[in-house]
Write a protein that holds these residues in place. Structure first.
Motif, short mmCIF file in Angstrom:
data_model
loop_
_atom_site.label_atom_id
_atom_site.label_comp_id
_atom_site.label_asym_id
_atom_site.label_seq_id
_atom_site.Cartn_x
_atom_site.Cartn_y
_atom_site.Cartn_z
N SER A 41 0.95 -1.13 -0.06
CA SER A 41 -0.03 0.04 -0.05
C SER A 41 0.92 1.28 -0.17
N VAL A 42 1.66 1.34 0.91
CA VAL A 42 2.94 2.67 0.80
C VAL A 42 3.51 2.41 -0.46
N ARG A 43 3.83 1.31 -1.05
CA ARG A 43 4.45 1.71 -2.39
C ARG A 43 3.74 2.20 -3.50
N LEU A 44 2.62 1.59 -3.42
CA LEU A 44 1.57 2.32 -4.48
C LEU A 44 1.36 3.55 -4.40
N MET A 45 1.21 3.90 -3.08
CA MET A 45 0.91 5.40 -2.74
C MET A 45 2.16 6.41 -3.16
N THR A 138 7.52 -11.76 -18.29
CA THR A 138 8.72 -10.75 -17.96
C THR A 138 8.27 -9.65 -16.99
N ALA A 139 7.00 -9.98 -16.41
CA ALA A 139 6.41 -9.05 -15.43
C ALA A 139 6.79 -9.73 -13.94
N VAL A 140 6.89 -9.10 -12.99
CA VAL A 140 7.02 -9.66 -11.69
C VAL A 140 6.35 -8.99 -10.77
N THR A 141 6.02 -9.81 -9.55
CA THR A 141 5.25 -9.26 -8.33
C THR A 141 5.65 -8.24 -7.62
N GLY A 142 4.99 -7.14 -7.59
CA GLY A 142 5.15 -5.93 -6.73
C GLY A 142 5.55 -4.65 -7.42
N SER A 143 5.67 -5.02 -8.69
CA SER A 143 5.96 -3.73 -9.58
C SER A 143 4.72 -2.85 -9.80
N ILE A 144 4.85 -1.55 -10.04
CA ILE A 144 3.43 -0.91 -10.09
C ILE A 144 3.38 -0.35 -11.42
N LEU A 145 2.16 -0.66 -11.98
CA LEU A 145 1.83 -0.65 -13.60
C LEU A 145 0.85 0.07 -13.81
N ALA A 146 0.62 0.89 -15.05
CA ALA A 146 -0.62 1.49 -15.59
C ALA A 146 -0.94 0.96 -16.73
N ALA A 147 -2.29 0.59 -16.94
CA ALA A 147 -2.57 -0.11 -18.13
C ALA A 147 -3.64 0.59 -18.63
N ARG A 148 -3.73 0.63 -20.06
CA ARG A 148 -4.83 1.18 -20.88
C ARG A 148 -5.73 0.14 -21.60
#
Length: 530
Positions: A41-45, A138-148
């Protein structure tokens, strides 16, 4: 401390400004009562504002993300959240316990990625499955991503395009005044000494210590390496003493602490470096320190000889500092190795580069990489782009220069394991050019040495100096990897035949450039190589 200072070896060591920026990696109070969900939660914020800027740059100034709970079926929108990668091959402690009675142990896997892996994006409200133009491998858990994209009637979000934070903003680099123009100053990075490892090349390690500390080579080498202003030892200084215990899955009180003797050897090595040049020692996976990231500085009492020098310090892993105005940020390599195993990436440099674009040093922590359960802030977030971003204990030396859209310039660097490659890395603090400094030792026969030097057979004096007995060679290769740096090969050959003064012969073999270096052993007296 801008002027040159003399060290115990007689080399006039150059100095520069230094600032330790690793305060955020020090955990003063260690309590594990909080949940790990809070760090996500802190990482996303904290990353959300940086990712919002990337969204506007990529998809227009009016582009905005919406919460997952506000998306509508069939309506295109932009969503943002934390990636969770659902993996069928992901190791599970519960599964290991249930399989303990199995007669056959589970097969060892180099990688845990599988074609059936799927991605889930979640924020503080809910989660949604991702599909479409995004590769789960190639994606990993914990990364913050924006998708359209759009949400389908089956509840899956069809991704049309996506983005990560990209390279974070970089403050203006202000070099020390005496570093704006040549002569240049350097930092040396080395990792994976693995002292105590079976088959380790002790001579290569000693050559590295002697060369950097000014006890090897002639006046040219002394002048060059006197401009090394700092050495960073990026983890795994001792070998992995837990191999037997790991294989048996059991630690007992009768298990010998084999690392004790090896720490004494590390202390001697660090003392030799610190007597000549400021040295920073980072912990690693195999070192006697806490397992969870960030690893705290090793206690100075384990290195009594090195700790007697003010130029020696133990630093955390990851490590953040500013040397001569150039910011270094890196780790001992656990993050890169962990991502490498849970993705289909076959290039460790690409993994390290991607973590910089994630704006996070260890995105897979705490899912597949242990870390402390932070709940107020995430110290692994990269809010300011460093000039040098490195990872130690990698399979080979590699690098790339990244240039951001806002003028960022960063050297992304893989520091190889010394025990396997006998290599260290030098970084020019002014130009950010880097070189692999390779130390090679080998045994060869006299007739083989003559075969590699055709001119020696035509010269009776040269052929007479060769011995029929075995000779020991030590090579130092400086392989340039930035700009027009020269490639240097220096070979010191010690023959068993001796002269009237008892001094062994010296021969330079097959130089690859016009620059030739004669190296002598620091234990040989009476020889002038100046």
């Amino acid at each position: 401390m801008m002027a040159a200072e003399a060290c115990e070896t007689g080399v006039q060591r150059q100095t520069c400004s230094y600032e330790n920026l690793s305060e955020r990696f020090l955990t003063k109070e260690r309590t594990f009562s909080q949940q790990y969900s809070q760090i996500y939660s802190v990482r996303l914020m904290e990353i959300k504002p940086m990712l919002e800027r990337t969204i506007r740059r990529k998809w227009g100034e009016n582009a905005k993300s919406v919460p997952l709970m506000s998306i509508k079926i069939g309506q295109e929108c932009i969503i943002m959240g934390t990636v969770f990668k659902k993996m069928v091959l992901k190791p599970s402690i519960l599964k290991e316990i249930s399989d303990e009675q199995s007669l056959l142990p589970p097969p060892f896997r180099e990688k845990f990625a599988d074609d059936t892996d799927t991605l889930i994006l979640e924020d503080n409200s809910q989660r949604i499955s991702l599909d479409g133009r995004i590769d789960p491998q190639t994606a990993v858990t914990g990364s913050i991503l924006a998708a359209r994209g759009v949400e389908l009637p089956n509840g899956v979000f069809e991704v049309d395009d996506y983005t990560y934070c990209d390279i974070p903003p970089q403050p203006k680099v202000e070099l020390d005044k005496d570093m704006i123009n040549p002569p240049d100053k350097y930092a040396v990075l080395v990792s994976g000494l693995s002292i105590g490892e079976d088959g380790a090349d002790q001579l290569a390690l000693q050559m590295f210590l002697d060369l950097v500390s000014g006890q090897l080579g002639g006046s040219q080498e002394h002048d060059l390496y006197s401009r090394v202003v700092r050495v960073i030892v990026a983890g795994d200084s001792i070998c992995d003493c837990r191999k037997g215990a790991i294989e048996s899955k059991l630690l007992t009180r009768k298990t010998d602490a084999g690392s004790t003797a090896f720490i004494t050897e590390v202390d001697q090595c660090m003392a030799q470096l610190a007597s000549s040049v400021p040295t920073d020692l980072m912990p690693g996976r195999c070192d006697p320190c806490n397992y969870t990231m960030p690893q705290q500085p090793l206690h100075r009492c384990m290195y009594p000889k090195a700790s007697s020098f003010a130029t020696f310090q133990c630093v955390p892993n990851p490590y953040d500092c500013r040397i001569g105005g150039v910011r270094f940020l890196g780790s001992s390599g656990q993050g890169v190795s962990n991502i490498f195993r849970y993705t289909t990436h076959d290039d460790q440099l690409a993994v390290l580069e991607q973590t910089l674009r994630y704006c996070h040093i260890l995105p897979t922590a705490p899912d597949t990489l242990g870390c402390y359960p932070f709940y107020k802030s995430d110290p692994f977030i990269i809010k300011e782009c460093p000039s040098v971003f490195f990872a130690g204990n990698q399979d080979k030396f590699d690098f790339t220069h990244l240039f951001g859209k806002d003028g960022q310039r960063v050297l992304v660097l893989l520091v190889p394991r010394f025990v396997e490659t006998c290599s260290a890395v030098t970084v020019n603090l002014r130009t950010l050019e880097c070189q692999e400094l390779h130390f090679s030792t080998r045994l060869r026969l006299a007739d083989e040495a003559a075969a590699t030097t055709p001119d020696a057979a035509d010269d009776p004096h040269e052929s007479g100096s060769q011995s029929d007995e075995t000779m020991s060679d030590g090579e130092t290769h400086a392989r340039g990897t930035g700009g027009e740096a020269e490639s240097v090969t220096a070979i010191a050959t010690t023959a068993t035949s001796s002269s009237s003064h008892g001094i062994p012969d010296i021969d330079v073999d097959s130089p690859v450039s016009s620059q030739q270096v004669l190296l002598s052993s620091p234990n040989q007296e009476g020889m002038d190589l100046g």
